[in-house]
Design a protein around this motif. Structure first.
Motif, PDB file in Angstrom:
ATOM      1  N   ASP A 251       0.792  -1.242   0.000  1.00  0.00           N
ATOM      2  CA  ASP A 251       0.000   0.000   0.000  1.00  0.00           C
ATOM      3  C   ASP A 251       0.822   1.290   0.000  1.00  0.00           C
TER       4      ASP A 251
ATOM      5  N   PHE B 126      -1.914   7.438   1.617  1.00  0.00           N
ATOM      6  CA  PHE B 126      -1.219   7.111   2.862  1.00  0.00           C
ATOM      7  C   PHE B 126       0.049   7.943   3.050  1.00  0.00           C
TER       8      PHE B 126
ATOM      9  N   ASP C 118      -4.649  -0.720  -1.486  1.00  0.00           N
ATOM     10  CA  ASP C 118      -5.957  -0.600  -0.867  1.00  0.00           C
ATOM     11  C   ASP C 118      -6.837  -0.050  -1.985  1.00  0.00           C
TER      12      ASP C 118
ATOM     13  N   TRP D 156     -12.268   5.113   9.421  1.00  0.00           N
ATOM     14  CA  TRP D 156     -11.294   5.865   8.619  1.00  0.00           C
ATOM     15  C   TRP D 156     -11.953   6.908   7.722  1.00  0.00           C
TER      16      TRP D 156
ATOM     17  N   HIS E 111     -10.692   7.028   1.773  1.00  0.00           N
ATOM     18  CA  HIS E 111      -9.313   6.921   1.262  1.00  0.00           C
ATOM     19  C   HIS E 111      -9.219   5.809   0.231  1.00  0.00           C
TER      20      HIS E 111
ATOM     21  N   ALA F 240       0.508   0.420   6.245  1.00  0.00           N
ATOM     22  CA  ALA F 240       1.087   1.065   7.425  1.00  0.00           C
ATOM     23  C   ALA F 240       1.520  -0.020   8.407  1.00  0.00           C
TER      24      ALA F 240
ATOM     25  N   TYR G   4      -1.158  -1.547  10.641  1.00  0.00           N
ATOM     26  CA  TYR G   4      -2.359  -2.127  10.035  1.00  0.00           C
ATOM     27  C   TYR G   4      -1.991  -3.118   8.935  1.00  0.00           C
ATOM     28  N   CYS G   5      -1.833  -2.651   7.702  1.00  0.00           N
ATOM     29  CA  CYS G   5      -1.702  -3.601   6.596  1.00  0.00           C
ATOM     30  C   CYS G   5      -0.354  -4.314   6.563  1.00  0.00           C
TER      31      CYS G   5
HETATM   32  C1  VGL Z   1      -4.638   0.722   5.853  1.00  0.00           C
HETATM   33  C2  VGL Z   1      -6.061   1.805   7.297  1.00  0.00           C
HETATM   34  C3  VGL Z   1      -7.104   1.671   6.406  1.00  0.00           C
HETATM   35  C4  VGL Z   1      -3.260   0.249   5.559  1.00  0.00           C
HETATM   36  C5  VGL Z   1      -5.668   0.569   4.959  1.00  0.00           C
HETATM   37  O1  VGL Z   1      -2.904   0.095   4.360  1.00  0.00           O
HETATM   38  O2  VGL Z   1      -2.488   0.008   6.519  1.00  0.00           O
HETATM   39  N1  VGL Z   1      -4.842   1.331   7.028  1.00  0.00           N
HETATM   40  N2  VGL Z   1      -6.889   1.048   5.244  1.00  0.00           N
END
Ligand code: VGL
Ligand code: ZN
Length: 192
Positions: free
Chosen positions: A17, A22, A56, A72, A75, A135, A138-139
């Motif tokens: 991502d 981001f 994403d 969120w 995005h 991030a 998260y991902c």
């Molecule tokens: C992500 C929050 C919402 C990520 C994706 O890529 O970490 N974080 N969607």
């Protein structure tokens, strides 16, 4: 000092991502999110590996968005500039692009969930994965943990990841959780 030799026959690099939304100025900016681009480009220039990038890739009414009651801001809406890879990211040698969380009712932080990525990597003979991108909390975390579950020897590249840090310390805690799961932590300059 190079501690690890990357073998294109068995090693994959997963770019998680690295998208405009981001990065600073984007819809869900990760502090210093753009810094991962320099680290990853350097790595991609130096080593040959089976390289996969995820994005994403949400519909406009995705369940994770605040208007839908999610956590969120809107995005990475599929096809919008915010969902594009960072313009400086080296994408000319990508073997595969994974689009994820593409349905309104489905949230998915992992590159492996419902994408066929594990089968694809296995068919190519990949046994180890090196993970960078966004991030951390998260991902990147979900992807690295799933890689372990699918049986890949998994390394996260600490200079090539950044976290959202909804709560201060989230990225550090994510790294600890990854280490406890058997994930190795290296830096891009450790790879040759
Ligand atoms: C992500 C929050 C919402 C990520 C994706 O890529 O970490 N974080 N969607
Ligand atoms: Zn998302």
């Amino acid at each position: 000092m190079a501690v690890e030799c990357v073998d294109p026959e068995r090693d994959a690099i997963i770019l998680v991502d690295v998208q405009n939304d981001f990065c600073p100025g984007g819809a869900l900016p990760v502090p210093e999110g753009d810094k991962v681009v320099v680290a990853l480009n350097g790595l991609l220039q130096r080593v040959r590996a089976f390289t996969v990038a995820s994005r994403d890739w949400h519909p406009p009414n995705h369940c994770s968005f605040t208007p839908q009651g999610g956590p969120w801001p809107v995005h990475c809406v599929a096809g919008t500039p915010g969902a594009d890879f960072h313009p400086d990211l080296t994408t000319d040698r990508l073997a595969h692009v994974v689009s994820k969380a593409t349905r309104p009712d489905e949230e998915n932080y992992s590159d492996f969930e419902g994408t066929g990525l594990a089968d694809l990597l296995r068919k190519r003979g990949i046994r180890r994965v090196f993970v960078g991108g966004l991030a951390t909390d998260y991902c990147v975390k979900a992807t690295a943990l799933d890689a372990v579950k699918h049986g890949f020897e998994t390394t996260v590249l600490e200079d090539a990841i950044r976290g959202v840090e909804v709560q201060p310390g989230d990225s550090a805690r994510a790294l600890e959780e990854m280490k406890r799961a058997g994930i190795r932590v290296l830096r891009t300059e450790d790879l040759a």
